[in-house]
Design a protein around this motif. Structure first.
Motif, PDB file in Angstrom:
ATOM      1  N   LYS A   3       9.653  45.913 -52.053  1.00 24.43           N
ATOM      2  CA  LYS A   3       8.134  45.231 -53.592  1.00 24.43           C
ATOM      3  C   LYS A   3       7.983  46.358 -54.270  1.00 24.43           C
ATOM      4  O   LYS A   3       7.459  45.960 -55.518  1.00 24.43           O
ATOM      5  N   ALA A   4       8.597  47.187 -53.908  1.00 22.75           N
ATOM      6  CA  ALA A   4       8.126  48.381 -55.489  1.00 22.75           C
ATOM      7  C   ALA A   4       9.487  47.521 -56.257  1.00 22.75           C
ATOM      8  O   ALA A   4       9.083  47.537 -57.107  1.00 22.75           O
ATOM      9  N   ALA A   5      10.479  47.975 -55.936  1.00 27.03           N
ATOM     10  CA  ALA A   5      11.925  47.397 -56.998  1.00 27.03           C
ATOM     11  C   ALA A   5      11.245  45.848 -57.908  1.00 27.03           C
ATOM     12  O   ALA A   5      10.858  45.576 -59.066  1.00 27.03           O
ATOM     13  N   LEU A   6      10.305  45.070 -56.969  1.00 25.48           N
ATOM     14  CA  LEU A   6      10.215  43.798 -57.349  1.00 25.48           C
ATOM     15  C   LEU A   6       8.959  43.882 -58.344  1.00 25.48           C
ATOM     16  O   LEU A   6       8.880  43.132 -60.059  1.00 25.48           O
ATOM     17  N   ALA A   7       8.238  44.749 -58.083  1.00 29.47           N
ATOM     18  CA  ALA A   7       6.610  45.594 -59.221  1.00 29.47           C
ATOM     19  C   ALA A   7       7.543  45.455 -60.544  1.00 29.47           C
ATOM     20  O   ALA A   7       7.133  45.535 -61.553  1.00 29.47           O
ATOM     21  N   VAL A   8       8.527  46.447 -60.761  1.00 30.83           N
ATOM     22  CA  VAL A   8       9.277  47.275 -61.508  1.00 30.83           C
ATOM     23  C   VAL A   8      10.308  46.069 -62.772  1.00 30.83           C
ATOM     24  O   VAL A   8       9.886  46.040 -63.301  1.00 30.83           O
ATOM     25  N   ALA A   9      10.893  45.654 -61.956  1.00 31.73           N
ATOM     26  CA  ALA A   9      11.247  44.627 -62.149  1.00 31.73           C
ATOM     27  C   ALA A   9      10.781  43.382 -63.038  1.00 31.73           C
ATOM     28  O   ALA A   9      11.031  43.407 -63.908  1.00 31.73           O
ATOM     29  N   GLU A  10      10.092  42.599 -62.294  1.00 31.79           N
ATOM     30  CA  GLU A  10       8.156  41.803 -62.888  1.00 31.79           C
ATOM     31  C   GLU A  10       8.052  42.353 -64.636  1.00 31.79           C
ATOM     32  O   GLU A  10       8.274  41.611 -65.327  1.00 31.79           O
ATOM     33  N   ARG A  11       7.241  44.073 -63.488  1.00 33.76           N
ATOM     34  CA  ARG A  11       6.652  44.136 -65.361  1.00 33.76           C
ATOM     35  C   ARG A  11       8.064  44.366 -66.740  1.00 33.76           C
ATOM     36  O   ARG A  11       7.702  44.180 -67.665  1.00 33.76           O
TER      37      ARG A  11
END
Length: 180
Positions: A132-140
């Motif tokens: 979930k944290a990796a997804l947030a960074v990737a999307e940002r």
């Protein structure tokens, strides 16, 4: 048929080949890597979880160590040449040692199962949180894919990457921000 251990590697290679073809058509394709183990070890949340697992394991190890000392004490008293036990008392003590040793073995197996189960639960729970944290960074930051680098203990999926593609430190910060 159960998939072999190389299946994830084959899937990654196929995806990378597909994406590399896509990147020549669309120049904005970005891929990054993270190390989930490092996220667990460097993040405050991960450190707390790992410490909780160590404490859980240590409390069980203290009980096992105490049982081990008791068994050794009984065994030493049976082997003591100055022992003045009657034959009946000696057999009774040997039977006690045998029963305690069997209980000790069952307890060790039970504790090992408990620790392994707790570890599996922790890995499953924190793997989802790290994703979930990796997804947030990737999307940002506009990444189309984030791969887990893997490690030597498991399967190492990414053989090489440029250091600039490693988002692990950013995921550690996002992971801690999401899991205060």
């Amino acid at each position: 048929m159960k998939p072999g251990p190389l299946l994830p590697v084959v899937v990654c290679i196929a995806l990378l080949e597909h994406w590399s073809g896509c990147s020549s058509a669309a120049e904005s394709f970005k891929v990054a890597v993270i190390d989930q183990q490092v996220v667990m070890e460097k993040s405050k949340t991960g450190k707390r979880a790992l410490e909780e697992l160590r404490s859980f394991s240590a409390t069980r190890q203290k009980i096992v160590d105490s049982d081990d000392q008791e068994l050794k004490s009984i065994e030493r008293s049976l082997q003591d040449p100055n022992n003045t036990l009657s034959e009946a008392a000696r057999r009774e003590k040997q039977e006690l040692l045998r029963a305690k040793f069997e209980a000790y073995q069952r307890r060790v197996q039970e504790f090992n199962r408990e620790v392994q189960e707790k570890q599996r639960e922790m890995v499953a729970e924190y793997s989802k949180k790290i994703q979930k944290a990796a997804l947030a960074v990737a999307e940002r930051e506009g990444y189309a894919a984030v791969l887990d680098k893997g490690n030597e203990a498991n399967i190492k999926i990414v053989i090489y990457h440029q250091p600039g593609l490693d988002l692990t430190d950013k995921v550690v910060k996002e992971f801690d921000r999401q899991n205060r």
